[in-house]
Scaffold this motif. Structure first.
Motif, short mmCIF file in Angstrom:
data_model
loop_
_atom_site.label_atom_id
_atom_site.label_comp_id
_atom_site.label_asym_id
_atom_site.label_seq_id
_atom_site.Cartn_x
_atom_site.Cartn_y
_atom_site.Cartn_z
N GLY A 1 2.79 -2.18 4.27
CA GLY A 1 3.04 -0.71 3.72
C GLY A 1 4.58 -0.60 3.02
N HIS A 2 4.44 0.47 2.06
CA HIS A 2 5.63 0.89 1.32
C HIS A 2 6.69 1.20 2.63
N ASN A 3 6.17 1.59 3.76
CA ASN A 3 7.04 1.82 4.75
C ASN A 3 7.66 0.55 5.51
N SER B 1 12.98 3.76 1.23
CA SER B 1 13.14 4.82 2.18
C SER B 1 11.63 5.50 2.56
N HIS B 2 10.69 5.46 1.77
CA HIS B 2 9.40 6.33 1.73
C HIS B 2 8.75 5.65 3.11
N VAL B 3 7.75 6.55 3.52
CA VAL B 3 7.03 6.43 5.14
C VAL B 3 5.66 6.38 4.91
N ASP B 4 4.89 6.31 3.34
CA ASP B 4 3.92 5.90 3.17
C ASP B 4 3.39 4.42 3.46
N PRO B 5 2.16 4.06 3.67
CA PRO B 5 0.97 4.74 3.55
C PRO B 5 0.48 5.44 4.75
N TRP C 1 0.90 -1.27 0.03
CA TRP C 1 -0.15 0.00 -0.12
C TRP C 1 0.85 1.20 -0.09
N HIS C 2 0.51 2.33 -0.68
CA HIS C 2 1.09 3.54 -0.87
C HIS C 2 0.08 4.69 -0.84
N ILE C 3 0.41 5.86 -0.61
CA ILE C 3 -0.28 6.96 -0.94
C ILE C 3 0.74 7.91 -1.93
N VAL D 1 -0.60 -0.70 -4.69
CA VAL D 1 -1.94 0.06 -4.78
C VAL D 1 -1.59 1.48 -4.26
N GLU D 2 -1.33 2.41 -5.22
CA GLU D 2 -1.24 3.96 -4.97
C GLU D 2 -2.83 4.51 -4.73
N THR D 3 -3.01 4.98 -3.27
CA THR D 3 -3.96 5.55 -2.86
C THR D 3 -3.89 7.19 -3.21
ZN LIG Z 1 4.86 4.57 -1.78
#
Ligand SMILES: [Zn+2]
Length: 283
Positions: free
Chosen positions: A166-168, A174-178, A29-31, A98-100
């Motif tokens: 989560g992507h995090n 390195s990303h912290v989403d979602p 999961w991403h945002i 999934v990009e939210t």
């Molecule tokens: Zn992401």
């Protein structure tokens, strides 16, 4: 054979498919977290245009329920960084990303939304139904994301466990989403309720005109009991508990104040909202 294209998603095949490496099926999961608060339409243009090198499987707008799909389920998508030699986009039989369409604390139609969990999550039930059809269990091997912060799982968890990440949590990223997400296991599952006896548990609001001085009813007696139980009894006595009078009005006003009403909204005359919250049992 599951459907490799999600029913209900608009298909925008961008080609450039790639084989999966096999193993436990998962979703990531991403945002979109866009500083310009891009809309679904903007993001759709991006992922089918200049952003196609970082496209996910699904683009989902939790407010409108719009869903687009760029890759079939059995292809890798492209939203993750590799973890050294591990091609994370290719981990598992499926790695549905999934990009939210969401940015933390964004304002939509005048309302501020801190996290995806706070949004209407429209059509998330359809996404979950499809992910379940691919054999992705409702669990989070690394725990459900609780913050916009890194919480990287071990490589063995990433490679060896099925479910949601989560992507995090993905190694090498390195990303912290979602950020905080809704309870996925509850999405699309019908609530288990006790079999209905055919009668509602609580007395429905009998209408404003029901509460007139001198009107006598067992419903008023039941309400009287509930007001006392809520610490709102302002009765001089419990005599004539079934008859509407000034003690009822004082007591009901105390209940309205307890609910946070003030002024004319705490006038002691029952309305449907305060009544529903009082849970007057069926008499
Ligand atoms: Zn992401």
């Amino acid at each position: 054979m599951p459907n490799l294209w999600m029913p209900g998603a608009t298909r925008h095949a961008i080609g450039n498919t790639g084989a999966m490496h096999g193993g436990p099926a998962r979703a990531v999961w991403h945002i979109t977290s866009n500083a310009k608060d891009w809309t679904y339409k903007n993001e759709l243009g991006w992922f089918t245009g200049d952003g196609r090198e970082v496209a996910p499987h699904l683009l989902w707008d939790p407010f409108t329920g719009e869903i687009a799909q760029f890759f079939p389920a059995d292809s890798r998508s492209l939203s993750l960084q590799n973890a050294d030699t591990i091609k994370t986009n290719r981990t598992g039989k499926y790695c549905i990303q999934v990009e939210t369409v969401f940015t933390a604390n964004e304002t939509v139609n005048g309302q501020r939304y801190a996290t995806v969990r706070d949004t209407p999550c429209k059509n998330l039930d359809q996404i979950m139904a499809w992910l379940r059809s691919l054999g992705i269990p409702d669990t989070w091997p690394g725990g459900a994301p609780t913050a916009f912060a890194r919480d990287t799982v071990s490589l063995s968890t990433w490679l060896g466990e099925a479910g949601h990440f989560g992507h995090n949590q993905v190694p090498g990223n390195s990303h912290v989403d979602p950020g905080p997400m809704p309870n996925l296991a509850a999405i699309g599952k019908t609530q288990t309720t006790k079999p209905s006896t055919g009668q509602p548990k609580y007395e429905p609001f009998p209408g404003a005109s029901f509460f007139r001085t001198g009107h006598r009813s067992p419903v008023i007696a039941a309400m009287h009991k509930r007001l006392v139980a809520e610490g709102c009894g302002r009765y001089q006595s419990d005599a004539h508990a079934d008859t509407w009078g000034s003690g009822d009005e004082r007591s009901y006003a105390a209940w309205q104040r307890k609910l946070g009403y003030a002024g004319a909204d705490a006038d002691g005359r029952p309305g449907p909202t305060s009544w529903a919250k009082l849970h007057v049992p069926n008499s």
